[in-house]
Design a protein around this motif. Structure first.
Motif, PDB file in Angstrom:
ATOM      1  N   LEU A  79       0.836  -1.202   0.000  1.00  9.25           N
ATOM      2  CA  LEU A  79       0.000   0.000   0.000  1.00  9.25           C
ATOM      3  C   LEU A  79       0.870   1.249   0.000  1.00  9.25           C
ATOM      4  O   LEU A  79       0.603   2.203  -0.751  1.00  9.25           O
ATOM      5  N   ARG A  80       1.910   1.263   0.827  1.00  6.93           N
ATOM      6  CA  ARG A  80       2.815   2.415   0.864  1.00  6.93           C
ATOM      7  C   ARG A  80       3.484   2.639  -0.484  1.00  6.93           C
ATOM      8  O   ARG A  80       3.610   3.769  -0.954  1.00  6.93           O
ATOM      9  N   LEU A  81       3.933   1.564  -1.115  1.00  3.52           N
ATOM     10  CA  LEU A  81       4.602   1.692  -2.406  1.00  3.52           C
ATOM     11  C   LEU A  81       3.649   2.247  -3.456  1.00  3.52           C
ATOM     12  O   LEU A  81       4.038   3.091  -4.284  1.00  3.52           O
ATOM     13  N   MET A  84       3.007   5.911  -2.587  1.00  7.45           N
ATOM     14  CA  MET A  84       4.201   6.711  -2.861  1.00  7.45           C
ATOM     15  C   MET A  84       4.377   6.931  -4.354  1.00  7.45           C
ATOM     16  O   MET A  84       4.820   8.001  -4.796  1.00  7.45           O
ATOM     17  N   ASP A  85       4.018   5.938  -5.156  1.00  5.63           N
ATOM     18  CA  ASP A  85       4.092   6.068  -6.607  1.00  5.63           C
ATOM     19  C   ASP A  85       3.221   7.226  -7.081  1.00  5.63           C
ATOM     20  O   ASP A  85       3.646   8.061  -7.896  1.00  5.63           O
ATOM     21  N   ALA A  86       1.996   7.297  -6.569  1.00  4.88           N
ATOM     22  CA  ALA A  86       1.082   8.376  -6.965  1.00  4.88           C
ATOM     23  C   ALA A  86       1.539   9.723  -6.421  1.00  4.88           C
ATOM     24  O   ALA A  86       1.521  10.732  -7.133  1.00  4.88           O
ATOM     25  N   ILE A  87       1.951   9.755  -5.152  1.00  3.91           N
ATOM     26  CA  ILE A  87       2.376  11.031  -4.558  1.00  3.91           C
ATOM     27  C   ILE A  87       3.588  11.586  -5.290  1.00  3.91           C
ATOM     28  O   ILE A  87       3.694  12.803  -5.505  1.00  3.91           O
ATOM     29  N   GLU A  88       4.504  10.713  -5.705  1.00  4.94           N
ATOM     30  CA  GLU A  88       5.677  11.179  -6.453  1.00  4.94           C
ATOM     31  C   GLU A  88       5.244  11.902  -7.724  1.00  4.94           C
ATOM     32  O   GLU A  88       5.744  12.984  -8.046  1.00  4.94           O
ATOM     33  N   VAL A 242       1.418  12.110   4.561  1.00 10.73           N
ATOM     34  CA  VAL A 242       1.403  10.708   4.124  1.00 10.73           C
ATOM     35  C   VAL A 242       2.719  10.347   3.447  1.00 10.73           C
ATOM     36  O   VAL A 242       3.246   9.244   3.629  1.00 10.73           O
ATOM     37  N   ARG A 243       3.255  11.275   2.671  1.00 13.15           N
ATOM     38  CA  ARG A 243       4.546  11.048   2.016  1.00 13.15           C
ATOM     39  C   ARG A 243       5.629  10.760   3.047  1.00 13.15           C
ATOM     40  O   ARG A 243       6.457   9.858   2.864  1.00 13.15           O
ATOM     41  N   ASN A 244       5.633  11.520   4.138  1.00 10.31           N
ATOM     42  CA  ASN A 244       6.625  11.303   5.187  1.00 10.31           C
ATOM     43  C   ASN A 244       6.433   9.954   5.868  1.00 10.31           C
ATOM     44  O   ASN A 244       7.407   9.296   6.246  1.00 10.31           O
ATOM     45  N   CYS A 245       5.177   9.551   6.029  1.00 10.33           N
ATOM     46  CA  CYS A 245       4.907   8.216   6.588  1.00 10.33           C
ATOM     47  C   CYS A 245       5.510   7.145   5.690  1.00 10.33           C
ATOM     48  O   CYS A 245       6.147   6.196   6.168  1.00 10.33           O
ATOM     49  N   CYS A 246       5.295   7.291   4.388  1.00  7.80           N
ATOM     50  CA  CYS A 246       5.824   6.317   3.431  1.00  7.80           C
ATOM     51  C   CYS A 246       7.349   6.311   3.454  1.00  7.80           C
ATOM     52  O   CYS A 246       7.981   5.248   3.437  1.00  7.80           O
ATOM     53  N   ALA A 247       7.936   7.494   3.480  1.00 10.12           N
ATOM     54  CA  ALA A 247       9.398   7.600   3.444  1.00 10.12           C
ATOM     55  C   ALA A 247      10.048   6.957   4.660  1.00 10.12           C
ATOM     56  O   ALA A 247      11.188   6.466   4.582  1.00 10.12           O
TER      57      ALA A 247
END
Length: 343
Positions: A79-81, A84-88, A242-247
C-alpha cells in the motif's frame, strides 16, 4: 513514571514469547528469518488487531497465525509503495505547475523577473516566511558548491592528465544544478525558479503555495488539478504527511489522520460520517487519501491504471485484509473513481 527494565531478547526468545502469547507459528525457521530482517518491534504494531483488546499480557485471539501478521505487514508495505508512486507523480506535477504559472505570469521587461519571480517578496503574504525560503535555497546552493570544491580539489590532486581532469570537472559540476549555477553565474545570486521548485522539500512547496499573496495565483495553480484552491492547500498538507509516513516506512493501513483533509462539495466526495459498527471516520483514514490520489492521477495522467492497481491490491492480492480500518465504506466499489465509469 517508572523505570524501563525490559531486556533484549534473542530471535529464539522472541519466537517463544509469541508462542506463549498464543500465536500459532507453523514454520519456525521462516518466522525467524522474518524477525531477523523486519524486527519484532516493527511487526508488533501489526499484531495488535489480532490480540485480545485491553489485555495487558498481549495474548492473541484464538486461532491467530503468524502468517496473518506477516500478510498484514506485507499488505501495508504494498500500500505504501502504491501510494508513494502516486504522490511522487503528484509532487512533480505540483512543482511544475507552480513554476509554470508564476514564472510566465510575472515575466516582464525587467531582467530575471520571470525566471526569479520567487525573489519578489510582494508576491507572498506578509505572514509567509519569505526570508526562510530564500535561506533554504541559498543553503542548498552553498552546500552543493562546497561539495563541488571538494571534488575539484580531489580531481586536481589526482595523477590524471589535464584533459581527463577537465572531463571529470565538467561531470562533477553538472551532477546537479545548484552546484552548476553557483559555479557558473554571479547574478542573481540564487538559482532560477524552475530549479528552486525542484530543490525545496514538498513541505516547503506546500507552504510556498499557501503563502502566495493572490487568490488568483492559488486558483490558477489548483485549476490544473480541478480542485478548489482551499481544498488543494489542504490536500498538499495531507499528502506531505502521508509522504513522510511512506518515506519512514510507517504504518498506513489503519492510521488515523490527525487533521481530515477538506474535500470538494460534490456527490462523489460525500462520505459516511462513521462506518458501522467500527465507528471509523472515512474522512480521517487512508481511504480519503486514496480518493484524493485517484482524482489527481486522472488529472495528471489520464491513461494511468493506478486506480485499478488499488482495486487489485485490496480485492485480489490481499482479499482477507479488513478494509473498515482504512475507512472503506461497504459500497466503495460503486464509487466513480473505482468503477471506471468516468474513464
Amino acid at each position: 513514571m517508572s523505570e524501563f527494565i525490559k531486556p533484549a531478547k534473542t530471535i529464539d526468545e522472541q519466537i517463544a514469547l509469541l508462542q506463549q502469547r498464543g500465536l500459532t507459528i507453523r514454520e519456525l525457521e521462516r518466522a525467524k528469518r522474518y524477525l531477523e530482517v523486519i524486527s519484532f518491534f516493527r511487526l508488533s504494531i501489526y499484531m495488535r488487531p489480532f490480540q485480545i483488546p485491553q489485555d495487558n499480557t498481549h495474548k492473541f485471539k484464538v486461532g491467530t497465525e503468524f502468517k496473518s501478521v506477516v500478510d498484514l505487514y506485507a499488505f501495508d508495505r504494498e500500500l505504501r509503495l502504491l501510494i508513494m508512486d502516486a504522490i511522487e507523480r503528484v509532487e512533480v506535477a505540483v512543482r511544475a505547475t507552480i513554476n509554470n504559472h508564476m514564472s510566465i505570469k510575472y515575466q516582464t521587461e525587467q531582467p530575471n523577473s520571470g525566471s526569479h519571480w520567487y525573489l519578489n517578496e510582494s508576491l507572498f503574504r506578509g505572514s509567509y516566511n519569505h526570508k526562510r525560503m530564500l535561506s533554504d535555497v541559498e543553503n542548498c546552493q552553498s552546500k552543493a558548491h562546497q561539495e563541488l570544491q571538494r571534488d575539484i580539489y580531489k580531481i586536481n590532486k589526482s595523477n590524471a592528465s589535464q584533459a581527463v581532469k577537465e572531463i571529470h570537472l565538467q561531470n562533477r559540476m553538472r551532477e546537479n544544478y545548484p552546484r552548476f549555477y553557483q559555479h557558473t553565474y554571479t547574478s542573481p545570486r540564487l538559482m532560477p525558479s524552475w530549479a528552486m521548485v525542484e530543490e525545496l522539500t514538498f513541505g516547503s512547496i506546500s507552504h510556498l503555495y499557501q503563502g502566495l499573496a493572490k487568490d488568483n495565483d492559488r486558483k490558477g495553480i489548483s485549476k490544473r488539478f480541478d480542485v478548489p484552491h482551499q481544498v488543494f492547500q489542504s490536500w498538499l498538507h495531507t499528502l506531505n504527511f502521508v509522504r513522510n509516513c511512506c518515506a519512514h516506512h510507517s504504518r498506513l493501513w489503519n492510521r488515523e489522520l490527525s487533521i481530515s483533509p477538506k474535500v470538494p462539495n460534490s456527490a462523489e466526495w460525500a462520505l459516511p460520517e462513521r462506518l458501522e459498527p467500527s465507528m471509523v471516520q472515512p474522512n480521517r483514514r487512508i481511504y480519503v487519501v486514496l480518493l484524493m490520489l485517484a482524482h489527481l492521477m486522472r488529472q495528471i495522467s489520464p491513461d494511468s491504471q493506478w486506480h485499478n492497481k488499488v482495486k487489485a491490491l485490496v480485492t485480489v492480492m490481499y482479499p482477507d485484509i479488513p478494509l473498515a480500518p482504512m475507512g472503506f465504506p461497504d459500497d466503495w466499489r460503486t464509487h466513480v473513481f473505482w468503477s471506471g465509469e468516468n474513464e
